[in-house]
Design a protein around this motif. Structure first.
Motif, PDB file in Angstrom:
ATOM      1  N   PHE A 117      37.076  42.136  32.192  1.00  0.00           N
ATOM      2  CA  PHE A 117      38.037  41.840  31.120  1.00  0.00           C
ATOM      3  C   PHE A 117      39.295  42.699  31.226  1.00  0.00           C
ATOM      4  O   PHE A 117      40.409  42.157  31.194  1.00  0.00           O
ATOM      5  CB  PHE A 117      37.360  41.996  29.754  1.00  0.00           C
ATOM      6  N   PRO A 118      39.194  44.046  31.348  1.00  0.00           N
ATOM      7  CA  PRO A 118      40.437  44.807  31.549  1.00  0.00           C
ATOM      8  C   PRO A 118      41.120  44.465  32.868  1.00  0.00           C
ATOM      9  O   PRO A 118      42.347  44.525  32.958  1.00  0.00           O
ATOM     10  CB  PRO A 118      39.973  46.272  31.523  1.00  0.00           C
ATOM     11  N   ALA A 119      40.322  44.083  33.885  1.00  0.00           N
ATOM     12  CA  ALA A 119      40.931  43.657  35.159  1.00  0.00           C
ATOM     13  C   ALA A 119      41.759  42.399  34.956  1.00  0.00           C
ATOM     14  O   ALA A 119      42.864  42.263  35.499  1.00  0.00           O
ATOM     15  CB  ALA A 119      39.838  43.422  36.205  1.00  0.00           C
ATOM     16  N   LEU A 120      41.233  41.463  34.161  1.00  0.00           N
ATOM     17  CA  LEU A 120      41.952  40.227  33.885  1.00  0.00           C
ATOM     18  C   LEU A 120      43.199  40.491  33.054  1.00  0.00           C
ATOM     19  O   LEU A 120      44.264  39.908  33.314  1.00  0.00           O
ATOM     20  CB  LEU A 120      41.040  39.241  33.150  1.00  0.00           C
ATOM     21  N   ILE A 121      43.089  41.381  32.073  1.00  0.00           N
ATOM     22  CA  ILE A 121      44.252  41.715  31.245  1.00  0.00           C
ATOM     23  C   ILE A 121      45.366  42.299  32.112  1.00  0.00           C
ATOM     24  O   ILE A 121      46.540  41.926  31.977  1.00  0.00           O
ATOM     25  CB  ILE A 121      43.855  42.700  30.128  1.00  0.00           C
ATOM     26  N   ALA A 122      45.002  43.223  32.997  1.00  0.00           N
ATOM     27  CA  ALA A 122      45.996  43.823  33.891  1.00  0.00           C
ATOM     28  C   ALA A 122      46.614  42.764  34.803  1.00  0.00           C
ATOM     29  O   ALA A 122      47.814  42.799  35.093  1.00  0.00           O
ATOM     30  CB  ALA A 122      45.366  44.937  34.719  1.00  0.00           C
ATOM     31  N   VAL A 134      34.329  38.976  45.690  1.00  0.00           N
ATOM     32  CA  VAL A 134      33.683  37.926  44.896  1.00  0.00           C
ATOM     33  C   VAL A 134      34.064  38.062  43.425  1.00  0.00           C
ATOM     34  O   VAL A 134      34.393  37.074  42.754  1.00  0.00           O
ATOM     35  CB  VAL A 134      32.146  37.989  45.063  1.00  0.00           C
ATOM     36  N   LEU A 135      34.052  39.289  42.915  1.00  0.00           N
ATOM     37  CA  LEU A 135      34.450  39.527  41.527  1.00  0.00           C
ATOM     38  C   LEU A 135      35.929  39.192  41.319  1.00  0.00           C
ATOM     39  O   LEU A 135      36.312  38.637  40.278  1.00  0.00           O
ATOM     40  CB  LEU A 135      34.183  40.988  41.152  1.00  0.00           C
ATOM     41  N   MET A 136      36.760  39.514  42.303  1.00  0.00           N
ATOM     42  CA  MET A 136      38.187  39.197  42.200  1.00  0.00           C
ATOM     43  C   MET A 136      38.406  37.696  42.137  1.00  0.00           C
ATOM     44  O   MET A 136      39.199  37.204  41.318  1.00  0.00           O
ATOM     45  CB  MET A 136      38.945  39.780  43.401  1.00  0.00           C
ATOM     46  N   ARG A 137      37.700  36.970  42.975  1.00  0.00           N
ATOM     47  CA  ARG A 137      37.862  35.516  42.975  1.00  0.00           C
ATOM     48  C   ARG A 137      37.390  34.916  41.646  1.00  0.00           C
ATOM     49  O   ARG A 137      38.004  33.960  41.149  1.00  0.00           O
ATOM     50  CB  ARG A 137      37.083  34.906  44.144  1.00  0.00           C
ATOM     51  N   ALA A 138      36.323  35.469  41.087  1.00  0.00           N
ATOM     52  CA  ALA A 138      35.844  34.977  39.790  1.00  0.00           C
ATOM     53  C   ALA A 138      36.889  35.220  38.705  1.00  0.00           C
ATOM     54  O   ALA A 138      37.164  34.349  37.870  1.00  0.00           O
ATOM     55  CB  ALA A 138      34.526  35.657  39.431  1.00  0.00           C
ATOM     56  N   MET A 139      37.494  36.407  38.718  1.00  0.00           N
ATOM     57  CA  MET A 139      38.515  36.739  37.722  1.00  0.00           C
ATOM     58  C   MET A 139      39.749  35.863  37.890  1.00  0.00           C
ATOM     59  O   MET A 139      40.353  35.414  36.906  1.00  0.00           O
ATOM     60  CB  MET A 139      38.900  38.210  37.857  1.00  0.00           C
ATOM     61  N   ARG A 140      40.113  35.576  39.131  1.00  0.00           N
ATOM     62  CA  ARG A 140      41.324  34.798  39.393  1.00  0.00           C
ATOM     63  C   ARG A 140      41.207  33.343  38.965  1.00  0.00           C
ATOM     64  O   ARG A 140      42.214  32.634  38.903  1.00  0.00           O
ATOM     65  CB  ARG A 140      41.668  34.866  40.893  1.00  0.00           C
TER      66      ARG A 140
END
Length: 324
Positions: A37-42, A286-292
């Motif tokens: 969630f904070p990764a997505l906000i950023a 994998v986590l980055m792709r999910a967030m993107r």
């Protein structure tokens, strides 16, 4: 697109055969997904600043609403991720042009300046990392040489484009030797293109756009950091500057759709410099792709709202091209 996809899948296959997939799955099972969630906000802050910066790359008399620029920015991100090969930049110019805000060629001019500012700031960040973090000598040597070449080339291009009349005359002179009709057409395109780099002459707006580029990319570093925390990677924020810079500079050239293979290789390579295992780095991707998926889907919805879809291709409006 087919060739790019094939190359990307080949790169991905080369990654997968060298990674312990069981260890990667164990990392994903133990990951702390709350940090997405904070990764997505950023990540979204990155797009907000990018849209604000883009506004200052248009001439002061051309006021385009922030909402329009933000939605077109997300549409461009969708295009770059799904289709690849820098398609998103073309989508941005076409969609903004069909909104009646600015011609396609002039919009491409602002995007070109945007890329120049990105390269200059990314090179400055890379140069700072090379002097701050102890890296292998080969990485430092290649990085320093690359920084010097990119900065020098960028400054030369800035100098040429700041003299738009000279650039237009040069293109016309070259094309005139081939065909007078071609020369007139290219001269018209060049005039509209250079209209998009007028921000270089309005130095206060241009400088502000350049300054905004720094927090824009640092917000992506913050996003990478939280993704690393989610993947249980024991690194502080500073090493992720290196990853962001390398991945962003590589993205300035045409990439396969979804950055398949390229993103995996660059993430694993840059994180390996700091002792991160390939399986953990792949879990990070994998986590980055999910967030993107969030900005990608958002961009697609905005793209569909403009009357397009995955099977439709927007066409540039000749009237808009002639208008500007």
């Amino acid at each position: 697109m087919i060739v790019g996809t094939a190359i990307g899948l080949l790169l991905l296959a080369l990654v997968l055969v060298r990674v312990d997939l069981r260890e990667m799955l164990q990392t994903l099972a133990a990951a702390d997904y709350l940090y997405l969630f904070p990764a997505l906000i950023a990540q979204m802050v990155f797009f907000v600043i990018k849209a604000i910066r883009w506004r200052y790359l248009f001439p002061s008399q051309r006021r385009i609403p922030f909402g329009t620029l933000f939605s077109v920015t997300l549409i461009g991100y969708f295009g770059n991720q799904i289709v690849g090969a820098s398609t998103g930049e073309l989508l941005r110019s076409i969609v903004l042009g069909q909104k009646g805000s600015w011609s396609k060629s002039a919009t491409l001019g602002t995007i070109f300046v945007e890329k120049l500012w990105d390269i200059l700031v990314l090179c400055a960040l890379l140069f700072g990392i090379l002097w701050t973090i102890p890296l292998p000598s080969l990485v430092q040597t290649v990085g320093q040489a690359g920084v010097l070449v990119l900065v020098f080339g960028g400054l030369v291009v800035v100098l040429l484009l700041s003299r738009s009349e000279s650039a237009t005359n040069l293109v016309s002179a070259i094309a005139n030797k081939l065909s007078q009709g071609l020369a007139r057409r290219l001269a018209g395109i060049m005039e509209r293109f250079t209209a998009g780099v007028q921000a270089m002459r309005e130095w206060k707006r241009s400088l502000l756009a350049l300054v905004l580029t720094v927090p824009m990319w640092l917000s992506l570093v913050v996003s990478f950091y939280f993704l690393g925390v989610a993947a249980l990677i024991p690194l502080g924020p500073l090493p992720y500057v290196f990853s962001v810079v390398v991945i962003a500079l590589a993205a300035s050239i045409p990439n396969p759709p979804w950055n398949v293979g390229m993103l995996e290789i660059l993430s694993i390579t840059t994180l390996a410099v700091f002792g991160v295992s390939s399986s953990q780095a792949l879990a990070f991707v994998v986590l980055m792709r999910a967030m993107r998926l969030v900005p990608i889907i958002w961009g697609y919805l905005l793209f569909s709202r403009e009357g397009y879809g995955l099977r439709t291709q927007p066409q540039a409006s000749p009237e808009l091209e002639q208008r500007h």
